[in-house]
Scaffold this active site. Structure first.
Site, PDB file in Angstrom:
ATOM      1  N   HIS A 140       0.810  -1.219   0.000  1.00  0.00           N
ATOM      2  CA  HIS A 140       0.000   0.000   0.000  1.00  0.00           C
ATOM      3  C   HIS A 140       0.844   1.272   0.000  1.00  0.00           C
ATOM      4  CE1 HIS A 140      -3.421  -2.596   0.661  1.00  0.00           C
ATOM      5  NE2 HIS A 140      -2.852  -3.077   1.747  1.00  0.00           N
TER       6      HIS A 140
ATOM      7  N   ARG B 262      -2.109  17.975   2.549  1.00  0.00           N
ATOM      8  CA  ARG B 262      -0.704  18.409   2.545  1.00  0.00           C
ATOM      9  C   ARG B 262      -0.170  18.268   1.127  1.00  0.00           C
ATOM     10  NH1 ARG B 262       1.417  13.384   1.890  1.00  0.00           N
ATOM     11  NH2 ARG B 262       0.465  11.650   3.012  1.00  0.00           N
TER      12      ARG B 262
END
Length: 672
Positions: free
Chosen positions: A235, A297
């Protein structure tokens, strides 16, 4: 524009922010841990302040201390980079209260997207499509198991808080669910202080496509198109590209509009990424994508967006944080060419991508020119430590189209030289040259589907590599002899000549190296033009020079090649034609120590912390049984029995910190 900013981060992202600040004439303040005292970002900044010990909880997560340093140094704003405090709503709030600009979204937006279950509910309300799943508050394991049955296997367990693949497990059956749930909740608790999870339907052929969004304080929101991040392992992204291959224009528009709607729904400001999962079992379609999460972000992979749009996203961040208007409107943005990014990690693909540590004895990236960019936070001679993420660099390339960019990536990876510790460089080369990648046969299972093709099996050492090793050692010895002669009281004495002269003898030196289960002896005999190298019953006529960059230009039987040799104790690493070949030199006066642990030993694969012990002395175990769980590089790693037997001594307890190679558990034969 700000006069001075503080970068509350380290590594390549800190260097990346400093680079843009320099171009804008903005002064920078770096913060660093004791482990990073000589780091590249510290050297690049205008000033730097020590935070504390290496552990992140004592350094880069010290929010109050970082804020005080910003005030003490006169920094008007703090750039958090990614990771650490970048998605910490409390920190963003403290900055605002103390009159220091947070170069990121408001705390309310971070909180809105910080919990995946609440975020998905909000997105549904905003009309953004979401994956079928369970996002409820009730975390009873029995209820979660029943919800998984309702959704239908395979399912994905995901931590409600955080990201980066932590607290995430794919589950294929009800039998696997309890253990997977326990591991995901424990990892989520350790990483984010929140063990809650959600459950989603696992798409069998998904692509991970994300959209870069930007918003200012005046209500303007745009997207800067999409990135494909489907190539992942555990992942975590390995290679990213922009734009997404084969993306239909209609789908690009619909996905971009959905991302903008997501940002508007939470009154977003600054740089953000809306991540979608697309079901490509029947190709890319505008009604076949679902919201996963929003990263509040700047993303690691933002450079590919910069290269296809021609925009500096860090510059945009500074403009927005200072109250300015977005530099461009949506209609002013367009896609030019194609960009690819590969993440170079200190990790071992042959050992399930376990992180590696050690010195960067040789680090020579390709030259940054003509559409080739390298973002890094380390220099040759630095070390990768167990305290932080093991990424060495990001290699980013741009081409007129995907084929051109891919050729450029292949060439740049071939020129990359790293030695001293194990890396994923050969793995990246294998991906870039794989036919399925060139044909855009992409999904998040790509690496697993082609694992046998992609994971390097270890380069086979050839005679010429033994010859290069011996030649390098000979040149090294000649240089040492010449240095001794130069400092002698009689440098012209025949006893001080470094040209191989010997009384009544033909000068030769023998070198011994490991060769399979035995050893090979390479004899080097000095000649007038160089030397003869004798090995494997053949003789190679050779000569060589050491070049300014430390590499060797060698002539082997008329074949001129350039190679690099790196020596680390008894290890010699030969870098030849872009590949690394490791040779171990044998010193016959060295006493080899017996293997302390023996065949039944379970040793630490890397430095880390023991967080769980599943067995006790005397337990009977079978091959593959999980014995212990370690935490290292912010990830959990399960250590399993390599054979059937009985657990003997257990040398450590939960909470203990151990070094790589440390004997942890002894497994004895059952009949013993």
């Amino acid at each position: 524009m700000f006069d001075k900013i503080l970068i509350a981060n380290r590594g390549e992202i800190a260097c990346r922010v400093i680079d843009t600040a320099r171009k804008l004439g903005v002064k920078t303040v770096a913060v660093y841990s004791e482990a990073d005292a000589n780091a590249r970002h510290v050297k690049m900044a205008d000033e730097a302040v020590l935070l504390g010990p290496a552990e992140v909880t004592e350094s880069y997560l010290k929010a109050d201390k970082i804020l005080q340093i910003a005030k003490d140094t006169g920094a008007q704003a703090i750039h958090p980079g990614y990771g650490f405090l970048s998605e910490n709503a409390s920190f963003a709030e403290k900055c605002e209260k103390n009159g220091v600009a947070f170069i990121g979204p408001p705390a309310s937006a971070i909180r809105a997207m910080g919990l995946k279950d609440a975020a998905k509910a909000m997105m549904e309300k905003a009309g953004v499509p979401v994956v079928p799943g369970y996002h409820g508050e009730d975390q009873d394991p029995k209820l979660l198991a029943s919800e998984a049955e309702r959704i239908g296997y395979p399912v994905l367990i995901k931590a409600v808080a955080g990201g980066g693949g932590k607290g995430m497990r794919r589950v294929n059956s009800a039998k696997e669910f309890p253990a997977a749930l326990e591991g995901a909740m424990r990892e989520a608790s350790n990483a984010f202080g929140d063990e809650r999870v959600l459950i989603e339907k696992y798409l069998t052929k998904p692509r991970h496509i994300e959209v870069q969004v930007f918003a200012d304080k005046h209500g303007n929101v745009v997207h800067l198109f999409e990135r494909d991040c489907s190539l992942q392992r555990r992942h975590q992204k390995v290679i990213e590209e922009a734009p997404a291959p084969d993306m239909p224009e209609k789908m690009r528009a619909v996905m971009g509009e959905a991302a903008v709607a997501a940002a508007k729904a939470i009154a977003y400001e600054g740089a953000g990424t809306v991540e979608f999962i697309a079901d490509v079992s029947d190709g890319l379609k505008e009604d076949g994508f679902y919201f996963m999460e929003m990263n509040t972000r700047l993303q690691v992979e933002h450079p590919v967006t910069e290269l296809i749009t021609g925009q500096d996203l860090v510059h945009w961040q500074l403009i927005v944080a200072d109250g300015g208007v977005l530099p461009l409107a949506q209609e002013d943005l367009s896609i030019h060419g194609h960009a690819l990014e590969a993440r170079l990690y200190a990790e071992d693909p042959q050992n399930d991508f376990l992180p590696a540590t050690g010195p960067l004895l040789r680090l020579r990236p390709p030259q940054a020119e003509d559409g080739v960019r390298v973002d890094t936070g380390v220099l040759e001679g630095d070390s990768v430590t167990p305290f932080y993420d093991p990424m060495i660099a990001k290699l980013i390339v741009w081409g007129q189209d995907r084929d051109a960019a891919l050729r450029k990536m292949q060439a740049a990876l071939a020129r990359y030289e790293v030695a001293g510790l194990v890396t994923n460089l050969e793995f990246l080369k294998n991906i870039a040259s794989h036919p399925a990648f060139a044909q855009k046969d992409l999904d998040t299972a790509f690496i697993e589907r082609f694992r046998d093709d992609l994971v390097p099996q270890g380069a086979k050492v050839k005679d010429r590599h033994y010859a290069l090793a011996a030649l390098y050692l000979t040149l090294q010895k000649q240089a040492e002899d010449a240095a001794v002669a130069a400092h002698s009281s009689d440098p012209y004495s025949p006893w001080n000549l470094a040209d191989g002269w010997r009384l009544n003898d033909v000068a030769h030196v023998d070198y011994s190296f490991e060769y399979g289960d035995g050893e090979i002896t390479v004899m080097v005999t000095q000649t007038e033009t160089g030397c003869d190298i004798r090995l494997s019953e053949k003789t190679i006529s050779a000569s060589a020079d050491i070049l300014a960059d430390g590499s060797m230009r060698a002539n082997l039987d008329g074949h001129i090649i350039k190679a690099a040799v790196v020596i680390n104790k008894d290890r010699m690493i030969i870098i030849d034609e872009g590949q690394q070949f490791e040779i171990r030199r044998i010193e016959h006066d060295f006493d080899n120590l017996a293997d302390e642990g023996g065949a039944g030993a379970i040793t630490a694969p890397m430095p880390g912390k023991i967080i769980q012990i599943n067995v006790a002395s005397g337990d009977v175990v079978q091959r593959g049984d999980a014995l212990m769980v370690m935490e290292a590089m912010k990830m959990e790693h399960t250590l399993s029995a390599g054979s059937d037997g009985v657990v003997g001594d257990i040398y450590f307890e939960t909470g203990d910190q151990v070094d790589e190679g440390t004997l942890l558990i002894q497994i004895e034969a059952e009949d013993a």
